[in-house]
Motif scaffolding. Structure first.
Motif, short mmCIF file in Angstrom:
data_model
loop_
_atom_site.label_atom_id
_atom_site.label_comp_id
_atom_site.label_asym_id
_atom_site.label_seq_id
_atom_site.Cartn_x
_atom_site.Cartn_y
_atom_site.Cartn_z
N LEU A 8 -24.67 73.38 137.71
CA LEU A 8 -23.40 73.71 138.34
C LEU A 8 -22.57 74.59 137.42
CD1 LEU A 8 -21.31 73.12 140.67
CD2 LEU A 8 -20.49 71.24 139.24
N SER A 9 -21.96 75.63 137.99
CA SER A 9 -21.00 76.47 137.27
C SER A 9 -19.63 76.24 137.89
CB SER A 9 -21.38 77.95 137.36
OG SER A 9 -22.61 78.21 136.73
N ILE A 10 -18.67 75.82 137.07
CA ILE A 10 -17.30 75.59 137.54
C ILE A 10 -16.44 76.77 137.12
CG2 ILE A 10 -15.30 74.06 137.48
CD1 ILE A 10 -17.24 71.79 136.70
N ILE A 11 -15.91 77.49 138.09
CA ILE A 11 -15.10 78.68 137.83
C ILE A 11 -13.63 78.32 137.96
CG2 ILE A 11 -14.52 81.01 138.62
CD1 ILE A 11 -17.39 81.24 139.65
N THR B 40 -24.81 81.02 135.53
CA THR B 40 -26.27 80.83 135.42
C THR B 40 -26.78 79.67 136.27
OG1 THR B 40 -25.99 79.37 133.48
CG2 THR B 40 -26.24 81.74 133.06
N SER B 41 -25.90 79.05 137.04
CA SER B 41 -26.30 77.88 137.82
C SER B 41 -26.56 78.25 139.28
CB SER B 41 -25.20 76.82 137.78
OG SER B 41 -24.84 76.53 136.44
N PRO B 42 -27.37 77.47 139.98
CA PRO B 42 -27.62 77.74 141.40
C PRO B 42 -26.43 77.40 142.30
CG PRO B 42 -28.76 75.75 140.72
CD PRO B 42 -28.21 76.36 139.47
N VAL B 43 -25.53 76.54 141.83
CA VAL B 43 -24.37 76.13 142.60
C VAL B 43 -23.10 76.48 141.83
CG1 VAL B 43 -23.15 74.20 143.70
CG2 VAL B 43 -25.65 74.24 143.65
N VAL B 44 -22.12 77.03 142.55
CA VAL B 44 -20.85 77.44 141.94
C VAL B 44 -19.71 76.69 142.60
CG1 VAL B 44 -19.23 79.36 141.67
CG2 VAL B 44 -21.66 79.73 141.28
N HIS B 45 -18.79 76.25 141.78
CA HIS B 45 -17.58 75.57 142.28
C HIS B 45 -16.36 76.38 141.84
CE1 HIS B 45 -14.57 72.73 143.27
NE2 HIS B 45 -14.52 72.07 142.13
N VAL B 46 -15.57 76.82 142.80
CA VAL B 46 -14.31 77.50 142.51
C VAL B 46 -13.20 76.46 142.54
CG1 VAL B 46 -12.67 79.26 143.25
CG2 VAL B 46 -15.13 79.64 143.56
N LEU B 47 -12.44 76.37 141.45
CA LEU B 47 -11.30 75.46 141.38
C LEU B 47 -10.14 76.24 140.77
CD1 LEU B 47 -10.70 72.47 142.10
CD2 LEU B 47 -10.93 71.97 139.66
N ALA B 48 -9.28 76.73 141.63
CA ALA B 48 -8.20 77.62 141.19
C ALA B 48 -7.13 76.85 140.45
CB ALA B 48 -7.60 78.35 142.39
N GLN C 35 -16.82 68.46 163.03
CA GLN C 35 -17.46 69.45 163.90
C GLN C 35 -16.57 70.66 164.12
OE1 GLN C 35 -18.32 67.16 167.42
NE2 GLN C 35 -20.05 66.10 166.49
N ARG C 36 -15.26 70.51 163.90
CA ARG C 36 -14.33 71.61 164.15
C ARG C 36 -14.16 72.53 162.95
NH1 ARG C 36 -10.16 67.46 166.72
NH2 ARG C 36 -10.86 67.46 168.88
N VAL C 37 -14.58 72.13 161.77
CA VAL C 37 -14.32 72.95 160.58
C VAL C 37 -14.94 74.34 160.76
CG1 VAL C 37 -16.36 72.09 159.35
CG2 VAL C 37 -14.44 73.04 158.08
N ARG C 38 -14.15 75.34 160.48
CA ARG C 38 -14.58 76.73 160.68
C ARG C 38 -14.63 77.51 159.37
NH1 ARG C 38 -12.00 81.74 162.35
NH2 ARG C 38 -13.57 83.01 163.44
N GLY C 39 -13.75 77.17 158.43
CA GLY C 39 -13.71 77.91 157.18
C GLY C 39 -13.34 77.01 156.02
N VAL C 40 -13.48 77.53 154.81
CA VAL C 40 -13.12 76.80 153.60
C VAL C 40 -11.91 77.46 152.96
CG1 VAL C 40 -15.47 76.01 153.14
CG2 VAL C 40 -14.68 78.19 152.16
N TYR C 41 -11.18 76.69 152.20
CA TYR C 41 -10.15 77.27 151.34
C TYR C 41 -10.86 77.71 150.06
CZ TYR C 41 -6.70 75.34 154.53
OH TYR C 41 -5.96 75.06 155.65
N PHE C 42 -10.88 79.02 149.85
CA PHE C 42 -11.65 79.59 148.75
C PHE C 42 -11.23 79.01 147.40
CE2 PHE C 42 -12.78 83.58 146.21
CZ PHE C 42 -14.13 83.27 146.17
#
Length: 308
Positions: free
Chosen positions: A4-7, A74-82, A149-156
């Motif tokens: 995991l890469s935490i940005i 360098t990780s397969p999964v990225v987490h954005v935490l502003a 089921q209603r979720v359409r987008g994420v908060y970046f």
């Protein structure tokens, strides 16, 4: 290789950034790397170079900072935490496990009120006739099946991604704001009939007034209405005004309505820009066209610098 890469992007508020960074380091999971993305102004006063990687972008726009960080991740999964969002104990475990499923490409944690551990501010967002980019499960303590089921987008600003998907999305479109990016990505996910995964066991915290969660104001109303499915000007005007009537004392609701109405009257140029970006995004994900796809120049595609 870390899993995991935490940005953590540094924008204009150093105090919020440091609070986010401390929360991540205090709850840092195993097998992860932490990447701080900034515009070149951060001088690492705590001497974290051995513990944190640094990526430098050309400005403080969230999408540009994240793009710079993905270039060294360098990780397969990225987490954005502003900056302004706080990590909690074991908040990434559910995400890392979820991405073992190849169908999971994008996920959202539960974004909770830092003043009340159990109150959800958002678990992604959806559009309805009265409100665009409405937070899922706002004010609840759990996410119901219908809401999932209603979720359409994420908060970046607080999201998990497969690194390949995030890089491809950021590379293929040219946008100025996270709202634009979120809208285009949501449209693509809907067209491709892909589902955003809600991580019910992952919690991050922020203020109920966090600007990244707000969808009100003239600019937001204009952008969101241009990005939304067109229902005709009369319908748009009716729903925008009805939304104001339900919250008559909130000035920002009226500003949002004016923005939505302006989009119906003057949004052709902006809507064309969004459509052009969407076509570029869609083309980038077509396997047969991958080598020939024409993409728009992304603002931060300049040589990236990496601090020691």
């Amino acid at each position: 290789m870390p899993r995991l890469s935490i940005i953590i992007p540094l924008r204009s508020n150093l105090e919020l950034f440091e609070a986010t960074l401390v929360s991540v380091l205090e709850n840092r999971p195993d097998e992860c790397e932490v990447i701080v993305a900034h515009d070149g102004s951060y001088d690492d006063p705590f001497d974290l170079a051995g513990e944190v990687c640094f990526a430098v972008a050309d400005d403080q726009a969230l999408v540009n900072l994240v793009w710079a960080a993905t270039q060294i991740a360098t990780s397969p999964v990225v987490h954005v935490l502003a900056d302004g969002f706080l990590a909690s104990e074991d908040w990434t475990r559910a995400a890392v496990d979820a991405f073992d499923d190849e169908e999971v490409q994008c996920a959202t944690p539960l974004i909770c009120d830092q003043e009340s551990d159990h109150t959800i501010l958002a678990a992604g967002w959806t559009d309805d006739r009265l409100r665009l980019r409405r937070s899922i499960a706002e004010g609840a303590t759990a996410v119901g099946r219908l809401e999932q089921q209603r979720v359409r987008g994420v908060y970046f600003a607080a999201s998990f991604w497969h690194i390949a998907l995030l890089r491809k999305c950021l590379k293929s479109i040219a946008v100025d704001s996270a709202i634009e990016f979120e809208a285009l990505f949501a449209r693509w996910m809907e067209e491709e009939r892909k589902q955003i995964h809600i991580l019910s066991e992952s919690r991050v915290f922020t203020s109920s007034q966090a600007p990244e969660l707000q969808s009100v104001g003239y600019r937001e109303g204009f952008q969101l209405q241009c990005a939304a499915q067109s229902r005709g000007f009369a319908a748009t005007a009716g729903f925008a005004l009805l939304a104001c009537i339900t919250r008559p004392h909130r000035v920002e609701s009226w500003a949002t309505a004016i923005g939505r109405l302006s989009a119906g009257l003057m949004g052709t140029k902006y809507r064309t820009m969004l459509d052009r970006n969407y076509e570029s995004l869609a083309a980038a994900h077509r396997p047969n066209d991958e080598s020939n796809a024409q993409t728009l120049a992304f603002p931060t595609h300049q040589p990236l610098r990496q601090a020691a």
